[in-house]
Structures are given as C-alpha cells and as structure tokens.
Design an enzyme around this catalytic site. Structure first.
Site, PDB file in Angstrom:
ATOM      1  N   MET A 135     -14.446  22.387  -0.459  1.00  0.00           N
ATOM      2  CA  MET A 135     -13.947  23.302  -0.340  1.00  0.00           C
ATOM      3  C   MET A 135     -14.086  24.148   0.877  1.00  0.00           C
ATOM      4  O   MET A 135     -14.608  23.544   1.353  1.00  0.00           O
ATOM      5  CB  MET A 135     -14.018  24.778  -1.422  1.00  0.00           C
ATOM      6  N   ASP A 191       0.793  -1.045  -0.270  1.00  0.00           N
ATOM      7  CA  ASP A 191       0.058  -0.144  -0.200  1.00  0.00           C
ATOM      8  C   ASP A 191       1.175   0.791   0.084  1.00  0.00           C
ATOM      9  O   ASP A 191       1.972   1.315   0.685  1.00  0.00           O
ATOM     10  CB  ASP A 191      -0.938  -0.586   1.012  1.00  0.00           C
TER      11      ASP A 191
END
Lengths: 673, 603
Positions: free
Chosen positions: A374, A298
C-alpha cells in the site's frame, strides 16, 4: 526509409522496368514460369515463320510482335513490382554505410570497422554514435533514434535487461551510453535481411504459389495437347492450320494473364506489408497470415490502452464521495504511477479538488513496497493509505479497526465488473473504494466484429484474474480470453488450437514470448522487443503496434484473393477467345460456321489478331490491380466468394467479348488486318 | 418435346430424387464392414465364407497404396481369367451355337473392356460369344468392376472425411506377444478393398439385380439356354432369333453402369428392352447408385448440404443435356432439306420432320424422347447401353452424349467413377475459387496444396491426352480412316466418340465405325486401361493425401461447399474445363456438321 506511398506509376520505377522486361527474356529465367516460357517459344516460332511464310506477311509480323509484347508485358509487370521494392531497399542501404565501432576488449576500447565485428563482440555506443550491428544492450540505458528503420522520428528507450534490450544496426544513439553485445553474424543483420526481402532477392515461391503454378502448368500442357492435336484433325478435315495461327490459339488459351502477373502479385503483397512497417522473414509467412483463424492478442496495449484509470469513488457508509475523493487524491499525490495520477485527475474532474502542493512541510509520503502493498501519506496527523483489498483489510484489522461489510461487497462487485478496487482508509477507518478500470481502445470492438465476420476468432491474453478478464473481454467483444496467463500457457494454447486444425497468430515482445512466437503460424515480434523475440517470430512490426496483426491478416487475405480472382478471370477469358479464333480458323474451309462468329469480327485474320492483342493488353491493364490487390472487404467467405465470382468469373466471361470486338473494329478501321 | 415427354421426364427425375436418400443410407451400411442390413441373416454367412476363401481380414484397414494394389491385382487376375475364357470358349460348355474362340486382339479388347467397367463391344453379342462366356467371363466383371468402382469412390470419400484409424502395431521385440501400447501408430487408411468388393456385390448389387431381373422377365425378357430359334417370317424369309440367359445379365448391365449388351442391338433389341416401362426402369437403374453415392458423400463428410450441392450440380447438367438432346432429336427445328430447285413451297418431307422428329435409328416403342433420354442417361453415367443408334442422331443430338463422356462422365456418372470424377472437379473448383475468399483453399477443412492440385490435374490430363491423342492418331492413319462408314465431319465424330467412350469407360458406340480390327481393338483397349487405371491411381493418391491431412474446423471464413453459389461454381468448372479441352475437336466434328446440315449437307 520513406514511407510515403509511392504512386503506382512512378517514372523512376517504370523506366528501369522497361529495361528489366527485356533482361528477363533470358530463357534461364523464363523457364521458371512455364506459362510465359511457352509463350516465349510461341513468339520465337512465329517470328521464324515470317521467313518461311509465303503470304500474309503483314499478319504474321503483327502476330509475332504482339506475342513478343505479351511476354514483355508480363516481364514488365514483374520488373515494376521489383522496382518498387528496390526503391525501398536503396533508402535502407543508406543506413548500412560502413561505420566505425568502438569495440570493447578486456575493458579496453579499440576502433574497428563495423564489418569486422564478430558475433559476441562487445561495443560501446554513446550519444551521436551509430550502432554498428544488431545486438543486445547489456549495460546502460539510452534513447535511440530508429528512424532509419522505422521511419518514426521519436526516439525510443533501449536498456539492459527486460524487454527493450534489442538494438538494430544502423540506428543512432541520441543520449547516454550503452554497451551492446553483437548478436548477428556478419552480413546477416536485420538490415541485410530487410534489404534482401524488399528486393525480392531471396524470394522463394510460397506453397500456394507453387500449387497455382502447377495448376497453370498443367493447363498449359492440356492446351498444348489441344492445339497440337488440332493439326491432325485439320489434316483429316482438309484444313491446313499454319503454325502462327496454332500458336495464336495456344497463347490465347493458356492462362497468360495470371501466369504473367503471378510473381508481381507475390512481390507486391510483401511490398504492401513493408509499407505498413512490417518486415516478414518470408513470403510464406505473409500467405499464412491470410489463413489465420485464431488471433491471440495481449490485453495491454492491444485491446486496452496501456494503463488502468480511476473511474469511480465508492464511499463507505457515513462518508461522502467528496471526502473519499479528497483523501484518495491526497494519498496519490506522490504516486507517479499512471494509476495514481489518474486518481488525482478523477478527483479534480469530479469535485474540482486541485492537486495540492507536494512540498507541504508536514507531509510524509509513504511509498508502495512489496511488503506493505500500500502507499499513502501522513499529513497533519492524518494517516491516509490506499492499497489492494486484502492488504488493506489486514492493515485496518491490525490497527483494531473494522472492515465494513458494504465495502467488502463493493470490492467484490468491482472485481466482478472487471475493475480493480483500491481501498482508501484514514487511520483505522475505511473511507471507501476507488475503482480502477481498464480502458478499452476506441473502435476495437468494431474491429473484432469485422474479424469475426471473416471467420477469425480473437483470444485475449491477460495476467488478470478470470473475473476481471471476463468483464474486459465482454466489453471489448473478443471471442475468448485466457486469464492469469503465463507465457507457458500461451504456448500450450497455441499448440491446442493447432491440434484442432486452427492457424494461430500472435504478437509478443518479451524473451519469454519467444517459444510461443516460434510456435505460432504467424508470430509478430515488436521491434521494441528483445532480440530473442525478434528472432523467434516470422515478422517484426517496426511500429511495435500490436493491433497491426489485424492489418497483417488482411494483407495476407488480399494477396490470396488477388491470385484467385485473376486466375478465375484468366480462365474465364478463354470462352470469348474461342469464339473469336475457332470460327476464324475454320471459316475458309467451312464458311457455314459463320454463325459461331458471334462477335461479328471482320475477318479471320482480324479476329485472331484481336484476340492476341486483347490477351497482351489485358496483362498491362491488370498490372495496377496486381500491384494494389483486389478490393478487400471484411465479410464472410460465402459473401466474398459470391462477389468475386460475379466480378471476376462472370466479368471474365463477358469483358473479352467487348474488348476483342473493340480491338477488331479499331484494327479494321486502321486497315491493319 | 411433347407434353407426354415432359411428363415422362418429370416422373424420371422425381423417381431418381426419391431413391437417392434411401440408397445413400443403405450404401452407408454396405460400405461399413460393421454395417448392418436387413439381409444380414441370409448373406452374412456367405460374406464370411468368402473372406475365408480369399484369406482376407475385412477389418484390416489399408492405406491408399495397399488398397490400390489390391484393386489392381484383382483386376489383373480378372482380365487374365476372362481373356482365357474368351479364347477357349470353343471348348467350354454352354455353347449351343458352337461359337469359336475369339481372336487375340478381340479377346484382349473384350476382357479389358469388361474389367474396366467399359463394356465397349467390338463384337456382336449373339454372333460371337457363348452363353458360358457371357455368364462367367463377362457378367462376373459386370458385378466386380462396379463394386470396385464404388469401393474407389468410398475410399476417396473416406479420405476426405476426417477419420483416422489407430493401429496397434505389435512391437517386433515384444516376446510376450502383448501389444506394446507405445507402438500405437496412426495410419491414414481408406478402408479395405476386399470388404468393399464383397459387401457391394453381395449386399447391394446382387439383391437389387434379383428383383430387377424378375421385373424384366415380367416385361418379356428371356432367360434360357436354348439354341437360337429359326423362324419363317410372314414374307417367307428365314430369320434366326437369338436366345440365351438374358435376364440374369441385363440388370447388372444397367445397375453397374456396364452397358455391354447381350445382343449386338443392345437395349434396342425387343428382348433386351421389351417395353417403355422396362426402358424407364433400366434408365433409372443406370443412375440409381451414382445418385445415392452423393448422399453417401454428404453423410460421410457430415455435411449433407454438400452432398446435395454436388447432386444438384450433376442434375442441372443432366437436365440441360437431356433437354438439348431431346430438343434436337424432336426436330423442332425446321431443316431446310430443300431440293435443288428451291422455288417450291416447303416439301412434305420437311413437314414430316417437324412432326415426328428424327426417327432414323430409333425404336418406335421408345420414340425420340425415350431414345434421347436414354442416350443422355447412358453417357451421363458411364453405362454405354444404347437403345438407339447414336450415329443417326442429329449432329447436336449426337454431340450431347459425346460431350457428356468428354466431361469425364461426372454427371451422376458411372457407379463410383462418377463420384470420384466429380470430386476431382470439386477439388479444382475449390482450389481456383477458394483462393478468392482469401485463404489457402480448403475442401471440407482439408487444405488443397501442390500435391492435390498435381494429382487432380494429372487425372484430367490423362483423360484429355487419351481422347485427343488417340483420335488424332487414328484420323491421320490408314487403319483409322478405313474403319469409317461416313466421311467428313461425321467420320471425325465417329472416331472421337470411340476414344471418348473407351477412355471414359462408357462403352457406348456411335456405330458407323468398324472397330473389330487389330489396330482399333488394341488402341481402344489401351484407351480403356488408361481411362480406368491412370484415373484411379491419381484419385487414390489424392484420397491418401487427404486422409493424412488435419481438417481445419469450419467457420464463417471457410469456403462454402454447399448452396447455390457452390453448385453454380462446380457446374461452371466442369463445363469450362470440358468445353475448353474439347471445343476445337467438337467444332470440326458435330458443330460444323450441324451447320452443314442446315445447308443440306449430309454425310
């Protein structure tokens, strides 16, 4: 459990091992090791012939003593290896002391002994409680001290849901309250299995060990034939070979060195793994680790350190880098994510902009939501936002602003370089781009280079887009990568590699990793992971360090190398033993054979005795090597072969010539023969 | 060794090296049922006709059990056929000397001997077997036993190389007769025994033998059906000169590493090996196919360097053996054949020894080198033809052929048998040393596990048990010792040689052993059967086991089976295992004899 390296020869292990060596003389145990069983039978025959012999008592007595020593030394080696495991098991047992559990039944709590818990029971654990058995947190969050299992003193967080829900029996809750559903059967908890593993109680021979045992047994059978047929050859030639002498020849020829050390090598291989805090469910898994040629790793946590860090400010036209940094920092002040914090830190490092007081009276922080994608701040009439390129673009254009071309270009360039671009805007004006970067762990590139030398391919798994993934892959030096990988992709990839004949290892911690962990030839589950992952893999890393996979592979390789090297050494030894014993056997009838006595051994009896003594002592001399494993250096197979052939092949031919001669000189000086 | 000897040796090695690749490439075509050769226009119809007569489909692939059973059935039929011919030869044609049928034990021994590619001869050719028996009963086996051996080797190589065959199995309940695509089955097959047998015989052995026979006739070999010629010698004594169809039998005797002589004197007879040139090419023919098969191995496993590494290991052992044998036969050691009153200067006898070497039992037209090289070649391979009396070699000179046979004749070896024998050693070498690189040992990507080790060791165990067991039995039995011409260590060597030769399917005799007795014929016959079939069955099981394995792709972590390190490892394994198993027996035989000879002791 103590993880201090136990010294190879610790009196607390050695003394019981001496007793163990005698206990293991039980023929029912000995018969499992055909080489040493034949030696045992030889020792018995020789001892019996003390009473039937008419001459040479001193010689036959010494010979039978040394034959017994040969068997005992081999048993001793095994006992020492087991003793080292037992010492660890004892410390683990302390964690298993019977605790009382607070069983939850129809929301009523009752106190029951831990041993009475059934699979599926619910128990409550609060600060100070010892978790009674392996289970899964189904409610609450707690910090847990797992030092009894991992030796790591810092507590770990366990919470319901997600990938950190598994708890282990014998660990202690330090804070808060959790409800645990018991997942293990009685007597088959992780701790139980761990104890059985280190004690070698459930130790089964691994496939490789079986193959090697067949080779050694077949060689023993061949040498039995060689020795038995020597009797009629002797009759034809007018020589009477006595039983003790034939037994001596046989014992010297059969591969007692490797035969005596084989199980010690296997036990100590698992022991080495445990010392690195890795629990293997079987010796087979350790052996398979040596065969691995594809590693699936990973990205996050293994190749890169956990999080992305801000690395550069790329201002838009007409904006200075300082302005951009200032705005970016403001927008990130309330952002507690590691990425947000790294922007604050970078602005401080680059432009010495201090992190301003959060409690500014007019500051309204706008948190990140999945809808807006955002975050930012409204401060003194300024509205600063930061976010991913596409959401910011629509935000700006929605406000009637323009999205500058050079910013779009900077975004693309950043993506191509494997970075994550964040757009910072004030009102409808784009200020520029902040680049976030994955930080590749120090030294990881060298490690991959080492793996490549060993012939192991590394594949990076990441959820990133292919462009980002490629850039990180290049920086880390992995051989291949899988971008936007889902757990199903992982499973597919493992199957595909295996279909091509590769052996695959991987690490994982989530429940959705479980199928891939089960499919992989070596699946290392993180101890922090879910119970499902820990059940699916064939190893558990107690430190939850994905990089450990590399060490696991090295331990597996070292185990196989030690077996091979000692086998080669053992077989190569036979040449010198022939030169010692054959002339000695023929000397009386054919004195002309003297030139074959190349070592110039004093007398036939001293020659035979020296060979037998050498054969016994070499077992003792090699115990440390068997327990520690041969020196392992990561290099290509050809180089390893070359080196080990020189050391153990050629060395195996030469060493006994020197050793036998030295023993001969010694016993002749002492008038023992 | 003289300079001319070295020159001859260099020429021989050069020629052998040169033919290896072309022969290997040709083998690749022959051993592929769909392969093409330039002889197809002539032989293809014959090949097809043969399949039709045998009722076999050459494209039908067989797994290891089917292949082995076909081979065993064919061998059994062959041995019964030959046994019958030998017993009945008195009433069969082409018997101008009126030779009677063979005794049951000699017929058994001889039939087994030729069927197993051993060609041990407990009889003298010209005084025992008729032309018909030679041509039909024996030459038949010379071709087919060689072809079968090549087939077995090819089957093993096919098993090792990563090839799978997809079979469309007709579903039993598909009544429309169309193959059911879901019943596609992967079977691990090794080729077709009948195709290998027929193609090797027609395309490989026959054509080379035809050319070789013509060459040998040009050197003076005979080919006729005449009765034996009676002549008066210059001294006036009467001599019988044997005749017969020799040129048709000798090429395959060499090329197929059979070795059974037409005459009792074998290749020492002037008809059977007329000139030094015929000697040279006969030796070359013995090693040709064995050498070419290593190239075939490299091609098939797509690792030519491996093929050459195996070849190199064989060649190093061969050169070492040949030089040792030649060195001792050349008599460059000074033997102390000093009379009892050893006060005089070295005797003239000693001087002569140093100059000419040990010429006892050797033909002057071949000399010591031509004889030692032949002895090495014939025992390195499982040929067994001889052009000198190995019994008369010096102890160490005689030890070389004996030891080569005990190694299992893997130094190039018999056609096919040499390669599969060597591959057993390769498997063991890779297993023992392969662990040292830190992986489960892999041979060309295929894991060597318990089953493979078991099978490889089994074939080795059989070899050792047969040689040592029978020799031990013989040397303490009246029937064993009574057949000996020589006492002491030399007598032991004679028995050891006989059982090594038969178990190894070599067939050369040390001479000096009267073997045509019921006991010897029977035990030697069983040694041949054990050496052939108890070796082939494990080898075929090994092939089947390898075929079923998935090959791991090669990488830097893969055990290298090419290059100098591997070659040395392989040589070490062969020598170590051979030396360890037989050194005690050899010590009591030729080694002790060698030291006794140094002190003037002769047997």
């Amino acid at each position: 459990m103590s993880h201090k390296p136990t010294p190879l020869f610790d009196a607390s292990i050695l003394v019981p091992a001496i007793g163990g060596a005698f206990q293991k003389l039980d023929p029912r145990l000995m018969v499992k090791n055909p080489v040493m069983f034949v030696t045992l039978v030889g020792a018995v025959l020789t001892t019996v012939s003390i009473f039937t012999a008419r001459t040479d008592y001193g010689f036959i007595i010494q010979l039978s003593l040394w034959l017994w020593f040969t068997v005992l030394f081999a048993n001793f080696a095994e006992a020492v290896a087991e003793g080292r495991g037992k010492a660890q098991a004892d410390s683990l047992r302390k964690a298993r002391k019977d605790t009382m559990a607070r069983r939850l039944h129809n929301s009523a709590e009752s106190s029951v002994p831990a041993s009475a818990l059934e699979k599926g029971d619910l128990v409550v654990c609060e600060a100070g409680d010892v978790i009674p058995a392996d289970g899964e947190v189904i409610e609450g969050i707690a910090s847990v001290d797992e030092a009894s299992i991992t030796g790591e003193s810092a507590p770990v967080i366990r919470e319901s849901g997600g990938d950190r829900s598994a708890v282990t029996g014998g660990t202690r809750v330090i804070s808060d309250r959790i409800v645990v559903r018991i997942t293990s059967e009685k007597g088959n908890t992780f701790l139980d299995r761990m104890i059985a593993m280190v004690e070698g109680a459930k130790r089964q021979k691994t496939p490789n060990e079986i193959a090697l045992t067949i080779l050694l047994s077949a060689m023993t059978l061949i040498f039995l034939l060689v020795t038995i047929t020597l009797k009629p050859f002797g009759i034809y030639s007018g020589i009477t070979f006595s039983t003790p002498v034939l037994v001596a020849l046989l014992v010297c020829l059969i591969p007692t060195t490797i035969g005596g050390l084989l199980s010690a090598i296997g036990i100590s291989g698992i022991d080495r793994l445990i010392r690195r805090n890795v629990m293997a469910t079987s010796g087979r898994a350790v052996e398979a680790a040596g065969d691995i040629d594809v590693l699936l790793l990973d990205k996050t946590g293994t190749i890169t350190i956990g999080n992305r860090m801000a690395s550069d400010f790329r201002p838009a036209n007409g904006v200075t880098e300082h302005q951009l940094a200032d705005a970016a920092q403001l927008a990130s002040l309330a952002d507690e994510t590691p990425e947000g914090r790294s922007i604050v830190v970078l602005a401080k490092e680059k432009f010495n902009i201090r992190g301003r007081e959060l409690a500014h009276p007019h500051a309204i922080f706008v948190p990140f939501t999945a809808q807006t994608r955002m975050s930012g701040v409204d401060l003194d009439g300024r509205s600063i936002r930061k976010g991913a390129a596409d959401s910011m673009k629509s935000h700006i254009e929605g406000q009637g602003g323009t999205y500058p071309a050079e910013v779009a270009k900077a975004v693309e360039a950043a993506s191509r370089a494997g970075r994550t671009p964040l757009i910072v805007a004030e009102g409808c004006k784009v200020l520029g781009v902040v680049e976030l970067k994955d930080v590749v762990k120090g030294g990881i590139k060298d490690r991959f280079a080492r793996l490549r030398k060993m012939g192991i391919k590394t594949v990076m798994i990441t959820g990133d887009n292919p462009m980002t993934a490629a850039a990180i892959a290049a920086e880390a030096g992995v051989d291949d990568f899988m971008a936007q990988a889902t757990p199903e992709d992982k499973l597919q990839r493992i199957r595909a590699e295996q279909a091509e004949g590769h052996l695959v290892a991987m690490t994982g911690d989530g429940t959705n990793d479980a199928p891939a962990l089960a499919q992989a030839d070596v699946g290392v589950a993180m101890n922090t992971g879910t119970q499902a992952a820990r059940e699916a893999g064939n190893m558990v890393d107690l430190d939850s360090n994905p990089t450990k996979l590399i060490e696991i592979v090295e331990i597996g390789k070292q185990l196989l190398m030690t077996r091979g090297s000692l086998t080669t050494f053992s077989i190569a030894n036979d040449i010198a033993k022939y030169f010692a014993i054959i002339p000695a056997m023929l000397m009386a009838t054919f004195p002309v054979i003297a030139p074959l006595n190349v070592m110039g051994l004093a007398s036939p009896q001293s020659a035979i005795l020296s060979a037998v003594i050498f054969n016994a002592l070499i077992i003792i001399a090699l115990i440390p090597l068997a327990l520690k494993g041969v020196t392992y250096k990561p290099m290509g197979a050809a180089a390893v072969l070359h080196r080990n052939l020189l050391v153990y092949g050629l060395g195996g031919v030469l060493v006994p010539f020197v050793g036998i001669k030295a023993i001969d000189v010694l016993i002749t000086t002492l008038h023992l023969a | 060794m003289h300079a001319t000897d070295w020159l001859q040796f260099a020429l021989f090695l050069g020629a052998l090296t040169l033919i290896t690749k072309p022969l290997g490439l040709y083998l690749l075509q022959v051993l592929d049922p769909a392969g093409r050769t330039w002889l197809d226009p002539v032989l293809k119809p014959l090949e097809k006709l043969t399949y039709k007569l045998l009722g076999v489909d050459p494209r039908r692939e067989q797994d290891w059990k089917q292949y082995t059973c076909a081979m065993l059935a064919f061998s059994l039929a062959g041995v019964v056929f030959t046994y019958a011919i030998l017993r009945l030869q008195g009433v069969l044609p082409f018997n101008p000397q009126g030779l009677p049928g063979l005794s049951h034990h000699l017929a058994f021994n001889t039939a087994v001997s030729f069927m197993t590619n051993t060609n041990w001869q407990s009889y003298g050719g010209e005084s025992t077997v008729s032309y018909f028996s030679q041509m039909v009963g024996l030459t038949f086996h010379n071709f087919t036993s060689a072809a079968a051996g090549i087939g077995i080797a090819a089957a093993l190589v096919r098993g090792i190389s990563n090839r799978k065959t997809n079979f469309q199995v007709r579903s039993p309940n598909a009544h429309d007769g169309s193959p059911n695509p879901t019943n596609l089955e992967v079977r691990f097959t090794l080729g077709n025994f009948w195709a290998d047998l027929v193609r090797c015989t027609y395309y490989l052995l026959l054509p080379i033998c035809v050319v070789f026979a013509i060459f040998l006739v040009s050197q003076g070999m005979i080919q006729n059906f005449d009765p034996y010629t009676k002549v008066k010698t210059l001294e006036g004594a009467e001599q019988v000169i044997a005749q017969g169809p020799m040129a048709s039998q000798i090429p395959i005797k060499m090329l197929g590493t059979n070795g059974g002589g037409f005459m009792n004197a074998n290749a020492a007879h002037p008809f059977e090996n007329p000139t030094p040139l015929s000697n040279f090419f006969q030796m070359l023919a013995i090693l040709a196919i064995g050498s070419g098969l290593t190239y075939y191995l490299g091609r098939m496993v797509k690792n030519q360097a491996h093929g050459w590494a195996v070849w190199a290991a064989m060649m190093v052992l061969f050169v070492g053996a040949a030089v040792t044998c030649a060195h001792f036969e050349a008599g460059e050691r000074v033997f102390q054949l000093v009379p009892e009153t050893a006060t005089t200067e070295p005797t003239s006898l000693e001087t002569r020894f140093t100059l000419d070497g040990n010429m006892e039992g050797k033909e002057t037209r071949f000399g010591t080198f031509g004889s030692s090289l032949f002895a090495t070649v014939t025992t390195a391979a499982s040929c067994g033809a001889v052009n000198a009396m190995h019994d008369s070699f010096t102890p160490i000179g005689g030890l070389v052929p004996l030891f080569l046979m005990q190694l299992g004749e893997v130094v190039i070896g018999g056609v096919g048998a040499g390669l599969y024998g060597m591959l057993v050693f390769v498997v063991l070498a890779v297993f023992i040393a392969g662990l040292m690189v830190g992986r489960t040992p892999e041979y060309l990507g295929k894991k060597i596990q318990a089953k493979e080790v078991k099978l490889a060791m089994l074939s080795l165990l059989v070899l050792t048990a047969s040689i040592l067991g029978f020799t031990a039995w013989a040397c303490v039995s009246d029937w064993g010792v009574v057949g000996l011409n020589n006492a002491g260590p030399h007598g032991l060597s004679e028995m050891l040689y006989a059982y090594s030769s038969t178990t190894g399917n070599n067939g050369s005799a040390f001479a000096g052993l009267t073997a045509n007795t019921p006991w010897y014929n029977t035990t030697l016959g069983f040694a041949m059967l054990i050496g052939r079939f108890l070796m082939i069955v494990p080898v075929m099981a090994l092939a089947g086991s390898f075929a079923a394995k998935q090959a791991a792709p090669a990488g830097p972590g893969t055990f290298p089976v090419h290059g100098a390190t591997f070659t040395i490892l392989l040589i070490g394994t062969v020598l170590l295992i051979g030396a360890l198993n037989f050194l005690p027996a050899l010590a009591l035989g030729p080694i002790v004899e060698h030291f006794l000879m140094g002190k003037g002791g002769l047997f």
